[in-house]
Enzyme design. Sequence first.
Site, PDB file in Angstrom:
ATOM      1  N   ASP A  38      17.180 105.355 -75.391  1.00 25.63           N
ATOM      2  CA  ASP A  38      17.107 105.941 -74.056  1.00 25.63           C
ATOM      3  C   ASP A  38      18.347 106.791 -73.800  1.00 25.63           C
ATOM      4  OD1 ASP A  38      14.697 104.679 -73.534  1.00 25.63           O
ATOM      5  OD2 ASP A  38      15.662 102.917 -72.647  1.00 25.63           O
ATOM      6  N   TYR A  66      22.263  95.029 -80.823  1.00 33.13           N
ATOM      7  CA  TYR A  66      22.760  95.678 -79.606  1.00 33.13           C
ATOM      8  C   TYR A  66      23.842  94.823 -78.969  1.00 33.13           C
ATOM      9  CZ  TYR A  66      18.374  98.402 -79.699  1.00 33.13           C
ATOM     10  OH  TYR A  66      17.336  99.214 -80.062  1.00 33.13           O
ATOM     11  N   ASP A  80      17.167  99.338 -65.734  1.00 37.48           N
ATOM     12  CA  ASP A  80      18.565  99.622 -66.064  1.00 37.48           C
ATOM     13  C   ASP A  80      19.199 100.346 -64.882  1.00 37.48           C
ATOM     14  OD1 ASP A  80      17.643 102.243 -66.201  1.00 37.48           O
ATOM     15  OD2 ASP A  80      17.753 102.361 -68.386  1.00 37.48           O
ATOM     16  N   ARG A 180      15.937  96.230 -72.241  1.00 41.11           N
ATOM     17  CA  ARG A 180      15.866  96.249 -70.774  1.00 41.11           C
ATOM     18  C   ARG A 180      14.945  95.139 -70.278  1.00 41.11           C
ATOM     19  NH1 ARG A 180      13.402 101.686 -69.230  1.00 41.11           N
ATOM     20  NH2 ARG A 180      12.739 101.796 -71.406  1.00 41.11           N
TER      21      ARG A 180
END
Length: 307
Positions: A38, A66, A80, A180
Site C-alpha cells: 500500500d 512485517y 490504517d 491491516r
Amino acid sequence: MDGFIAINKAPGMGSTDVVYKVRKIVHMKRVGHSGTLDPAVNGVLPIALGSATKAISRLQDSGKIYTGSITFGFATTTEDMEGEVVERTPLTVPIPDERIDAAMQSFIGDIIQIPPMYSAVKVNGRRLYDYARAGETVERPQRHASIYDFRRTSATRFDADQGTQTFEFSAHVGKGTYIRTLAVDLGKRLDLAATMTQLTRTESGGFVLEESVTLEQLAAAAEADQLLTLVRPVQHAYAGLTSYALADWQWESVQHGNFLKLPSTDDELILTYQGIMKALYKLDADGSYHPETMYLSNSFGGDNSAN
C-alpha cells in the site's frame, strides 16, 4: 537483464509507481513487482526484470515479515491511518499485556480474513476500493491466510487523554495476508476498535530490508553502469531446488521443448547451461522430465547480492 532487484519502497507511492520508475531507470518495458505494498507502507518490494517476471508467483509463495504498530481505541475506513475514523472505543484503563499477547497468539495458524473495502481485491470485475470510493457496499469474499508468527515487540503505551493504547509488533505471514485486517481482527478479539498505525515490510521473497535499495540508489547505480551488482538471478525465486547442468546435446533438446530423461528423482529441477538458468522442468509419472517454465533467453547467471 533477467533477474530481481529488491527496492526499499518509500511511503507515499504505490507499487505500480515503483514499477514505472524502475522501467525508466533500467530502460526496460518488461518489469513487474511481487507482493503489492500500500502507498502508506514502506519496505521491501521485489522487482522482476525481463524473463524473471515469469517467476513472480514463485517469489510470492515465500512468506513475508512485517514490523509496525497497532493502536486500540479507534477504527478507520481503511483500517490504517489513511482513512477517516468511523468507530471509537475509548479505553479508561490499559489492556494487560498478557491478555494482548494471548490474543495475538490465538491467530497463529491458518485463519480466514475478510479483505478491507479499501483493497485491490476484485468482486464482480471491480476493485473493492472502487466500490468504497463510490460509497457502495458489496459482499466481500473470505480469504485464507497463514500466520506463522504474530507478537508484540514493545511495551504498550497508554494514552489516558486519547483513550488509546499502542504497541509495536512483528508478523510473519503467508501470501495474501492483510496486516491491516489482522490488526483490526485483533482488536475485535479484545472487544476494541483497532487500527494499524504504521507498517514496514522487512522481508519478502527472500529479500531483506538491509539489502534493498532506494530508487535513488538504483538510479545512481544505473548512471555508474553498475546495475548488475544489484541484480539477483532468476534462480533466486527457486531457492532450495536442485540444479542440473545441461550438456550441449541436452541444451539443444531443451531449446525445442523436448522431454528429458535425467539422473534425478526430484519433483522439479532447475536446468542450467553454462551456469545460467534456462528452464524449470517437472518430473512425470514415467520418470521423464517435461518443461514447466522456460527461460531460454535468460543471459544472466550471476549471484550478486544487493549492497
